[in-house]
Design a protein around this motif. Structure first.
Motif, PDB file in Angstrom:
ATOM      1  N   GLY A 946      28.536  34.329  39.474  1.00  0.00           N
ATOM      2  CA  GLY A 946      29.087  33.453  38.457  1.00  0.00           C
ATOM      3  C   GLY A 946      30.571  33.663  38.317  1.00  0.00           C
ATOM      4  O   GLY A 946      31.225  34.329  39.136  1.00  0.00           O
ATOM      5  N   LEU A 947      31.136  33.051  37.283  1.00  0.00           N
ATOM      6  CA  LEU A 947      32.559  33.162  36.995  1.00  0.00           C
ATOM      7  C   LEU A 947      32.756  33.682  35.588  1.00  0.00           C
ATOM      8  O   LEU A 947      31.904  33.496  34.717  1.00  0.00           O
ATOM      9  CB  LEU A 947      33.231  31.786  37.150  1.00  0.00           C
ATOM     10  CG  LEU A 947      33.148  31.132  38.529  1.00  0.00           C
ATOM     11  CD1 LEU A 947      33.698  29.710  38.482  1.00  0.00           C
ATOM     12  CD2 LEU A 947      33.903  31.936  39.575  1.00  0.00           C
ATOM     13  N   LEU A1042      40.194  31.984  35.696  1.00  0.00           N
ATOM     14  CA  LEU A1042      38.818  32.212  36.105  1.00  0.00           C
ATOM     15  C   LEU A1042      38.768  33.322  37.136  1.00  0.00           C
ATOM     16  O   LEU A1042      39.613  33.401  38.028  1.00  0.00           O
ATOM     17  CB  LEU A1042      38.220  30.938  36.683  1.00  0.00           C
ATOM     18  CG  LEU A1042      37.721  29.887  35.693  1.00  0.00           C
ATOM     19  CD1 LEU A1042      37.272  28.644  36.450  1.00  0.00           C
ATOM     20  CD2 LEU A1042      36.583  30.417  34.838  1.00  0.00           C
ATOM     21  N   GLU A1043      37.791  34.176  37.015  1.00  0.00           N
ATOM     22  CA  GLU A1043      37.612  35.252  37.972  1.00  0.00           C
ATOM     23  C   GLU A1043      36.164  35.282  38.424  1.00  0.00           C
ATOM     24  O   GLU A1043      35.260  34.793  37.748  1.00  0.00           O
ATOM     25  CB  GLU A1043      37.992  36.602  37.353  1.00  0.00           C
ATOM     26  CG  GLU A1043      39.467  36.720  36.999  1.00  0.00           C
ATOM     27  CD  GLU A1043      39.785  38.060  36.352  1.00  0.00           C
ATOM     28  OE1 GLU A1043      38.816  38.792  36.008  1.00  0.00           O
ATOM     29  OE2 GLU A1043      40.975  38.374  36.196  1.00  0.00           O
ATOM     30  N   VAL A1044      35.942  35.874  39.570  1.00  0.00           N
ATOM     31  CA  VAL A1044      34.593  36.017  40.115  1.00  0.00           C
ATOM     32  C   VAL A1044      33.865  37.129  39.370  1.00  0.00           C
ATOM     33  O   VAL A1044      34.399  38.217  39.147  1.00  0.00           O
ATOM     34  CB  VAL A1044      34.668  36.331  41.621  1.00  0.00           C
ATOM     35  CG1 VAL A1044      33.303  36.725  42.146  1.00  0.00           C
ATOM     36  CG2 VAL A1044      35.199  35.135  42.393  1.00  0.00           C
ATOM     37  N   GLU A1045      32.631  36.850  39.019  1.00  0.00           N
ATOM     38  CA  GLU A1045      31.765  37.851  38.389  1.00  0.00           C
ATOM     39  C   GLU A1045      30.847  38.421  39.459  1.00  0.00           C
ATOM     40  O   GLU A1045      29.959  37.711  39.973  1.00  0.00           O
ATOM     41  CB  GLU A1045      30.933  37.210  37.282  1.00  0.00           C
ATOM     42  CG  GLU A1045      29.969  38.153  36.590  1.00  0.00           C
ATOM     43  CD  GLU A1045      30.673  39.190  35.718  1.00  0.00           C
ATOM     44  OE1 GLU A1045      30.203  40.336  35.656  1.00  0.00           O
ATOM     45  OE2 GLU A1045      31.725  38.845  35.132  1.00  0.00           O
ATOM     46  N   PRO A1046      31.039  39.705  39.850  1.00  0.00           N
ATOM     47  CA  PRO A1046      30.205  40.256  40.923  1.00  0.00           C
ATOM     48  C   PRO A1046      28.773  40.499  40.465  1.00  0.00           C
ATOM     49  O   PRO A1046      28.510  40.732  39.291  1.00  0.00           O
ATOM     50  CB  PRO A1046      30.919  41.556  41.274  1.00  0.00           C
ATOM     51  CG  PRO A1046      31.641  41.948  40.032  1.00  0.00           C
ATOM     52  CD  PRO A1046      32.024  40.674  39.351  1.00  0.00           C
ATOM     53  N   CYS A1047      27.851  40.429  41.422  1.00  0.00           N
ATOM     54  CA  CYS A1047      26.446  40.752  41.156  1.00  0.00           C
ATOM     55  C   CYS A1047      26.294  42.279  41.082  1.00  0.00           C
ATOM     56  O   CYS A1047      26.844  43.008  41.904  1.00  0.00           O
ATOM     57  CB  CYS A1047      25.549  40.197  42.249  1.00  0.00           C
ATOM     58  SG  CYS A1047      25.625  38.398  42.419  1.00  0.00           S
TER      59      CYS A1047
END
Length: 1802
Positions: A946-947, A1042-1047
């Motif tokens: 997600g973001l 916006l930034e990447v949300e790591p799993c």
């Protein structure tokens, strides 16, 4: 008084007459220049891969021509000097740089002193110019890839003088020249971006004052000049700053009269009255003169650009469409012309229209008739370029009342008409005209030519008219309608405008007829001079160091063909052939309609939508019909040869129409593309990180490589990675390029590993900032592709940063279409600051400069602060180039029991090129209790889960209207972006990540946002609101990102499923458009400018950006406003959220290479709108049909456990150090050089091909048909040609192709090049010509007409080996194969047999024709095959004598033992007869030899006196020997022909010896048979004189024959060097002498035969009178009778024999056998036997010896007893008729004895 008056009157009359005479003379001298002649030539010229059709014309006057120029200032007001002189920022200021002048007030300052006088800044690079009124030659060095800058500064103090700055281009070209007011902040006074002209700037003290944002610079002061050169060649120019006085101001000022209501009139020398009013619409003014004036219309400085000026004479409707003069579009430029009122009118008015180029700009234009006028000779210029640029705006071509052609300013509008510097050979294509330069075509950039052989000429005005032009197959211009007008040049007018004057200052203007077309007068000498120059260029092209140099040589080569010396010869040849236009059905990729902009075969931009593929239809075809024989006969010597020549030329001419020799664009790509692809491939697999999961995946980087668990990439020592790169490159580079590369750098290729290590060492001679592992762009020298200010504009995607200049755009970018200029720049920052790369071990992820705010000194201070521990728990060894993983929660006891759990940094497939830093935050990894826990519970996912919105605060502040720049920090925040919204307002966004941003202060003037608050929203709302700071839909600016949300877990990764690559366009901010927001998509790009033929459609720069599915707007007004998007014609584009949307929403498209001639890096790819079939057909060109976006499935990577340890603190640990390292860029340049050499050889092949066509046709044609031809030397014209080439084929490496021979249907066979037949990724030009089989017919052997044995004539079409033996027979016309370049491995040649076979020769083969004159061949010993009625052979290039050069190949039959076959001059059946003849002639040789040996014995031992009889026997012996040896040799086959001196001796000399012997006998008989004789002594003398005299004549004839046949050898038959067949014949002198020789033989033979009858009878009569007084008289008479009969019959038969040989030429050798035996052998034997001197028997020998002794004092006594009675008879006769009766018998006997030796010879 009257006399005095008379003298007074006479004096007055004399004065009047004198005045009238002087007046008339002056009037005559002041008359205007007169036209002497005018002419034009219509030419079609191949030009650097394209073709241009143009007219070259010239007007010749009786006087020299000059260009009118002016130096003038406006004189509105008087000059007023400032109180304080401007600051002097040059170091030659006596008061010091940036020090106020002492005359200034004490409070005065120089505010820029710290900036402009600091030598640590680039200001020290500004050369100071202190010399005025002096030309200064300067050079800006050339550069490849980047730009070269020269900087100058000079100071103009307070003065009322005006200054004129002039920059004359001497050599090369410039990119730009800029005058800065303040170089520190970039404020500009003048900028010249169009450098297709010399640069002139006039600075006047009354000009508008120039005010910089920081300082009032005044009108003068320090001037800063910056000159940029982007050419690979040095740019040389002359800088000259002249001073002059201003015109005084008129007091009172003049007042003009308004001519037309509403049009403001202008006063002389004064600026327009409304100069302060913004120019929003065009304005018109008038200016009136009342006498002849030199008029100047000039700009002063304008603060916001310069309006265009249009001038029309006496027409108030002047506009930008209707004008006589136009401003050249440069600052401070002028319109200068001379004008006079019409006859009978006192006034004349010009009308001036000003058109704004920027709405609201202000103009300071004035018109003046004052100033300093200059007349610049058209031929006294610094360069050809300067001379041409100066002629802009000097002429107009008037085609009819409504159509005309103009050229007002080079660089802007000189597309159709091109005035040019007058030269010996008119050349409007140099300097390179606008039609090519303004297309940005790379082949035409920076072409600096050598025109030394084309000097400038006076009294001439030259110009060119472009009718049509083509770039490769793409049409650039098509004005074919112009040709209709110039069919009759007398109806076309060349209008010279009023700015040219003659040597007396009179204007040269008016309309002049274009004249007649120039008559093609070909001059062979001049043509050969062109050919010689071309030869030099062909050799020079291989030495070209870069692609520009290659293109320069090509361009100059092509222009030589445009010169009259070449073109007129070619035109004459074209006039002598008749061709017709026909239609042929078939497939073709030709351009059918050059005006069709949608046809991809005609228009480059159409390639965006379709590929240029073969189209089926009726295509125009030019067919050759005939040679115009009458015209050839009238104009040429050797008409038959010229006719044959022109048949070949017709094919050449037709081939040129299809550009048979031309290098196709694809060939250029094939030569240049591989290096980019290969370097990118090897970088991808070595330096850019090899993905891995285990160490085994890293073997490509060497044995020391291992997989780094921290990022999932292979890690190896940097030298191993460098060696891996070299290994990769060496293993895949084309062999031909590798060989060139290794040869240039002297690297051995015997051993692969040695070669790689040597190559690595060769390019590792400089130090760089290296890390022990990996190749890091942060430290190593890298190259960035940026704008000249070193940045990437905000409208662009991320720029290129690479280890060399081979890199490419990862996403196609509209920025590179040409609106912004890009260039490669080297980044040496890391090298110069290598000591800054440190990490503090105990600080972990805060211990590198990536994460630590400050410099390395600040980091060192923090690292060594009191907080520094002595030990810590961490892991530092896995990746020495990054921070240590530190866990401060563990102590010395627990630390060793734990593990650092590493896994690749959470991936972002949307941004694969995100720069790698030295820091990996601790949050990326975990501390695990065990390795299993790390593996099972921790890891990373390759796609985001997600973001999220960034954890920062945002503050957006609007700027005040008067402000233009945001502050770098404000309210505790750091500047994030400066945004200009569509309405023009500017907003500044600031951010902080630590809460330092003051919300209260921000909200006082702007808007504050806590970005983290958006993370509480749902994913969709978060994405929509984060980047715009809320949901108000009125975006101005925002610092939230916006930034990447790591799993975090494997389950989360699986739930994510994957990601669509379209998110790249939504996650990243693009051109200020906030991330995450839907975009307004406008579909496919449009053509930017239809006139730019070499550019594909582009999105609108600054307004749109490109994506794989089309152009999307970056206009922020569409954010949250889908209705506005739809209303504008767009479609809302939202990111795909699942795999189904990712696949179904985006169609497959064609990913192609964009070849636009812009600033796009080579081989950049973009999605185009080609149909799938077109795309699949273009795979060889790099096309690929594929999805625009792809779904990336989620993949989880388990963690890797590495034990933690309790470590002793080291503090600051270096990450990098200076060390010798491999230079990727140097190697790239080296291989580019090798690639350029391959390209140069490709173009050399093209030039050789075209040169070959001219050499094989036009050189002999010009020799035979030129005005300087010599009828006496006509034959030599065709000995200077190359082998005739009919067509050119071009096999390529990647294409299998079959080419027909004979005609399009392959009536004579074909030649096939299979895949791999051409090596090295190139195409090779191959010329095909024809060998006429008739030239191989049997030739007439060169021989004397008295040969006795008929030679064996070889059959027609026979071929021979080196021994001269017949080894076979030609079966068809042969093939001339001229290979112009290296690269061909093999080819299959098939030839259709056209000549019947012979059973004598069992094997079919192909052979190299070594000597066409003699028919000598070297068989190739092919394994031939049959197919399609042809015989075929695979021929390898190493079997050809000339792998590069000319080879002549025949299809033959041959014997199996062709090498051993010997020459055979006669048939086998005749050999026995010939050998018998030889043996028979050797019989008299043996007998004669015995006689000679005996005489030698008797002379030396018995003192026998030498007698004539002995000489006679010597002659007979030599004759018999030579004849015998000749026939034996002839039978053996040693004699191949009789065209040498040895053969003459064997054939001719014996005949003369034979005649000598028998002539001597006849002479003696003649003397001794006379009735009255003088004394015996006189008889001896007469005999000797006659013998000597006759034989002198005979042997002079022999010597003459030898000389004639040796030195007057017949020229080869007039075959036009193989073009026509002809028999071989003797030369005329040979024929004459041969017939003379035969005639003399017959005459001598007949005369001798008759003489033997006549004188034999008389001698016998004498003998009968005295036989009673002689011993053995009867016996002697019998011998005399027999000799007379035999010899008379023999010689009479010999006469008949010779006549039959000459006339009938019998082929039967038996006839010669009988003839020679009867006429030569029998008479010789008769003499030998009748008058032998040898006694046969010992008793006779002793008696003989005794007789000799007894006769001591009686010489001849023994002769009377032992020899014939002839002597007695003769003596008696003499005695009775001439001697006194009282002479004693003894005396008579002595006389008889003395004559006996002579008698014996009878």
């Amino acid at each position: 008084m009257k006399v005095k008056q008379y003298y007074d009157y006479l004096f007055v009359v004399t004065i009047l007459l004198f005045l009238i005479l002087v007046t008339g003379t002056v009037k005559g001298e002041l008359s205007n220049a007169k036209l002497v002649s005018s002419n034009y030539t219509l030419k079609t010229v191949d030009i650097v891969g394209g073709k241009v059709e143009l007219v070259t014309g010239e007007l010749v006057f009786d006087r020299e021509l000059f260009r009118l120029q002016s130096t003038v200032c406006a004189n509105d007001t008087n000059c007023v000097l400032p109180v304080c002189p401007p600051c002097d920022y040059t170091t030659d200021n006596p008061n010091g740089c940036g020090v106020v002048d002492p005359s200034c007030p004490p409070t005065s300052t120089c505010p820029l002193a710290s900036q402009l006088c600091d030598l640590s800044l680039p200001m020290n690079q500004y050369e100071i110019i202190s010399q005025f009124d002096t030309p200064l030659l300067r050079t800006t060095p050339g550069t490849v890839w980047m730009e070269s800058i020269s900087r100058y500064r000079f100071y103009i103090g307070s003065t009322c003088k005006a200054y004129k700055f002039h920059l004359d281009i001497v050599q090369g070209d410039l990119f730009s020249a800029t005058f800065y007011i303040n170089p520190a902040n970039g404020s500009i006074r003048h900028h010249f971006s169009n450098t297709q002209r010399d640069i002139t700037v006039t600075m006047c003290p009354t000009d508008t004052r120039l005010i910089d944002t920081e300082i009032d610079m005044g009108n003068y002061g320090t001037q800063f000049l910056e000159i940029i050169n982007t050419s690979p060649d040095d740019a040389k120019y002359i800088i000259q700053i002249d001073t002059f006085d201003m015109n005084p101001v008129s007091i009172p000022p003049p007042t003009c009269s308004q001519i037309i209501s509403g049009i403001q009139c202008l006063n002389n020398g004064m600026t327009i009255p409304d100069n302060g009013t913004p120019l929003t619409v065009p304005r018109t003014y008038s200016f009136t003169i009342d006498k002849c004036e030199n008029i100047t219309v000039q700009h002063q400085y304008a603060t916001s650009g310069y309006p265009d000026i249009y001038v029309k004479i006496e027409d108030a409707s002047v506009s930008n469409q209707k004008f006589d003069y136009k401003s050249p579009g440069q600052t401070h430029e002028q319109i200068v012309f001379q004008l006079c009122p019409n006859t009978g009118n006192n006034l004349k008015t010009i009308f001036i229209a000003l058109y704004p180029t920027i709405v609201g700009q202000k103009s300071n234009v004035f018109v003046s008739t004052g100033g300093i006028m200059q007349s610049v000779p058209l031929t006294q210029v610094t360069s050809i370029q300067s001379g041409t640029w100066m002629l802009a705006g000097t002429s107009t071509i008037i085609l009819n009342q409504t159509r005309s052609l103009h050229c007002h300013s080079f660089g802007f509008d000189c597309y159709d008409l091109i005035p040019s510097t007058p030269r010996l050979f008119s050349n409007p294509l140099y300097p390179v005209p606008d039609i090519y330069l303004n297309q940005s075509l790379s082949e035409f950039q920076h072409l600096e030519l050598n025109e030394e052989t084309n000097p400038m000429i006076k009294n001439t005005y030259q110009f060119g008219i472009i009718i049509s032009s083509r770039y490769y197959q793409y049409s650039i211009s098509n004005n074919s309608w112009i040709k209709e007008f110039i069919k009759d040049g007398n109806n076309v007018m060349v209008q010279l405008l009023d700015n040219l004057v003659d040597d007396q200052g009179n204007v040269v203007s008016g309309n002049y007829s274009l004249g007649d077309s120039k008559t093609p007068l070909c001059n062979h000498t001049a043509f050969k001079e062109i050919d010689s120059e071309q030869e030099g260029l062909i050799e020079a092209i291989e030495d070209s160091v870069n692609e520009h140099a290659v293109q320069r040589v090509r361009y100059q080569f092509d222009l030589l063909m445009m010169r009259d010396s070449y073109f007129l010869c070619e035109s004459l040849a074209q006039q002598m052939i008749h061709v017709e236009q026909t239609k042929k059905f078939g497939n073709s990729t030709a351009c059918l309609d050059p005006g069709n902009r949608l046809d991809p075969c005609c228009t480059f931009s159409a390639l965006y939508n379709h590929s240029c593929g073969p189209t089926e239809g009726q295509w125009d075809r030019t067919e050759f019909k005939e040679v115009l024989g009458d015209m050839v006969s009238e104009s040429c010597v050797s008409p038959s040869c010229v006719t044959s020549l022109l048949r070949n030329y017709a094919q050449t001419y037709l081939g040129r129409q299809s550009s048979a020799c031309a290098v196709e664009q694809k060939e250029v790509y094939d030569a240049t593309d591989p290096m980019y692809n290969l370097f990118r491939f090897c970088h991808q697999n070595t330096t850019l990180g090899v993905r891995c999961k285990q160490n085994a995946d890293c073997s490509v980087l060497g044995s020391s490589a291992r997989c780094n668990p921290r990022d999932g990439q292979c890690m190896a020592p940097y030298r191993d990675i460098e060696l891996a790169f070299v290994t990769c490159l060496v293993n895949i580079v084309p062999p031909s390029t590798l060989v060139d590369f290794l040869a240039k750098y002297n690297i051995s290729q015997d051993d692969n590993s040695t070669m790689i290590s040597f190559t690595h060492a060769k390019f590792s001679t400089n130090k760089d900032c290296v890390t022990p592992y990996t190749i890091d762009k942060n430290t190593r020298q890298s190259y960035r592709y940026v704008t000249p200010d070193g940045t990437v504009p905000r409208y662009c995607y991320r720029g290129i940063n690479s280890f060399d200049r081979s890199d490419v755009l990862q996403s196609y970018d509209t920025c590179y279409q040409g609106d912004e200029r890009f260039m490669w720049t080297a980044s040496d920052l890391a090298i110069n600051n290598c000591t800054d790369f440190y990490k503090c071990d105990w600080m972990g992820s805060q211990g590198t400069l990536d994460a630590f705010y400050g410099n390395v000194g600040d980091l060192g201070a923090a690292c060594n602060s009191p907080a520094k521990p002595t030990s810590f728990c961490g892991e530092c060894d896995t990746d020495p180039t990054r921070n240590c993983y530190v866990d401060n929660t563990l102590d010395a006891t627990t630390c060793p029991t734990k593990f650092a759990c590493y896994h690749p940094t959470p991936g972002n497939p949307l941004d694969p090129e995100k720069p790698v830093t030295f820091t990996q935050p601790n949050s990326n990894f975990e501390t695990a209790d065990s390795a299993d826990q790390c593996r099972l519970e921790h890891g990373s996912c390759n796609v985001p889960c997600g973001l999220k919105c960034s954890a920062r605060q945002s503050c957006v502040i609007p700027l005040a209207p008067q402000e233009t720049v945001c502050l770098p920090t404000l309210y505790g925040g750091v500047l994030d972006a400066q945004v200009t919204v569509p309405t023009g307002e500017i907003y500044c966004s600031y951010y902080s990540t630590n809460g330092s941003l003051s919300q209260a202060q921000c909200q006082f003037t702007g808007s504050f946002t806590d970005c983290n608050a958006f993370n509480s929203l749902g994913q969709q709302q978060l994405v929509q609101q984060c980047g715009v700071c809320g949901a108000n839909g009125n975006f101005k600016a925002c610092a939230c990102k916006l930034e990447v949300e790591p799993c975090k877990t494997m389950d989360q990764c699986k739930s994510a499923g994957g990601a669509c690559t379209d998110m790249f366009y939504f996650v990243n901010e693009i051109a200020g458009y906030p991330p995450g927001q839907p975009k307004c998509l406008f579909g496919q790009p449009k053509v930017v400018d239809a006139s730019h033929i070499a550019t594909l459609p582009q999105c609108a720069y600054g307004k749109e950006q490109e994506s794989p599915i089309g152009c999307f707007s970056v206009n922020t007004t569409f954010i949250g406003n889908s209705a506005a998007c739809t209303a504008a014609g767009g479609t809302l584009w939202q990111a795909a959220t699942n795999q189904l949307q990712c696949r179904n929403r985006y169609p497959d498209r064609c990913l192609s290479v964009d070849r636009s001639e812009t600033f796009i890096p080579p081989l950049s790819r973009r999605y185009m709108d080609k149909p799938q079939d077109d795309c699949n057909n273009g795979k060889i060109l790099g096309d690929n049909w594929r999805p625009t976006f792809a779904w990336v499935p989620a993949q989880w990577t388990n963690g890797t456990a590495v034990p933690l340890s309790w470590r002793t603190t080291q503090g600051m640990v270096p990450i990098a150090q200076l060390n010798y390292s491999f230079s990727y860029q140097s190697m790239f340049e080296a291989f580019q050089g090798a690639s350029t050499r391959r390209l140069a050889l490709t173009f050399k092949s093209e030039m050789l091909c075209r040169s070959s066509l001219s050499k094989s046709t036009l050189i002999p044609f010009s020799c035979s048909c030129g005005v300087d031809n010599d009828e006496n030397d006509a034959d030599t014209c065709f000995n200077i040609q190359n082998d005739p080439i009919d067509t050119i084929i071009k096999p390529c490496t990647l294409d299998a192709a079959t080419f027909p021979l004979g005609d399009d249907e392959g009536s004579k066979g074909n030649i096939t090049f299979s895949l791999g037949a051409v090596r090295g990724y190139i195409c090779v030009s191959v010329g095909i010509g024809q060998i006429f089989s008739d030239s191989l017919k049997a030739k007439q052997v060169v021989a004397l007409s008295s040969d006795f044995v008929p030679s064996l004539a070889p059959p027609d079409y026979s071929v021979f080996n080196d021994n001269g033996g017949v080894v076979g027979k030609a079966l068809a016309d042969g093939l001339i194969l001229r290979i112009f370049d290296k690269g061909i491995n093999n080819f299959d040649l098939c030839i259709i047999q056209s000549i019947s076979s012979s059973s004598e020769f069992p094997k079919q083969d192909f052979a190299i024709l070594v000597d066409e004159q003699k028919g000598i061949v070297h068989p190739l010993e092919c394994e031939t095959t049959q197919g399609g009625g042809a015989t075929c052979c695979n021929i390898k290039s190493n079997t050809l004598p000339e792998p590069v050069g000319t080879n002549k190949i025949l299809l033959i039959q041959r014997t199996n033992d062709w090498k051993k076959k010997n020459y055979q001059s006669i048939s086998s059946s005749n050999q026995a007869v010939v050998y018998t003849l030889g043996a028979l002639f050797l019989v008299p040789f043996i007998i004669g030899s015995i006689e000679v040996v005996y005489f030698i014995y008797a002379h030396f031992f018995k003192k026998l006196e030498v007698k004539v009889v002995h000489i006679l026997f010597v002659f007979l012996t030599i004759f018999s020997f030579i004849r015998g040896i000749y026939f034996i040799i002839l039978g053996s086959g040693v004699l191949k022909d009789n065209a040498n001196v040895a053969d003459y001796i064997l054939v001719v000399l014996p005949t003369f010896l034979y005649f000598t012997a028998f002539t001597i006998v006849i002479i003696i008989w003649y003397i001794l048979s006379r009735d009255s004789m003088q004394r015996v002594d006189n008889i001896y003398k007469r005999i000797n004189r006659l013998i000597i005299g006759v034989n002198i004549l005979l042997y002079l004839l022999f010597i003459g024959i030898v000389l004639v046949f040796n030195f007057y050898i017949g020229d080869p038959p007039p075959t036009c060097n193989g073009r026509v067949s002809a028999g071989y014949e003797n030369s005329t002198p040979q024929r004459v002498v041969s017939i003379l020789y035969a005639s003399i033989q017959a005459i001598l033979s007949g005369a001798l035969g008759l003489s033997f009858i006549y004188y034999g009878r008389k001698v016998i009569q004498k003998l009968s009178h005295f036989k009673q007084n002689l011993v053995n008289a009867n016996n002697q008479m019998k011998k005399t009778v027999s000799m007379a009969i035999i010899c008379s019959v023999g010689f009479l038969l010999h006469c008949i024999f010779i006549i039959i040989l000459v006339t009938v030429k019998p082929k039967n050798v038996v006839f010669s056998f009988i003839g020679l035996v009867v006429t030569e052998i029998v008479p010789v034997m008769t003499l030998l036997f009748n008058y032998t001197q040898v006694p046969f028997g010992l008793s006779q020998v002793f008696l003989k010896d005794k007789s000799i002794k007894d006769n001591g004092n009686e010489p001849g006594g023994v002769e009377l007893q032992s020899n014939t009675s002839t002597s007695s008879s003769y003596s008696s006769s003499v005695s009775s008729s001439t001697r006194s009766k009282t002479m004693t018998v003894r005396t008579l006997t002595q006389s008889q004895a003395s004559l006996n030796s002579s008698a014996v010879r009878g």
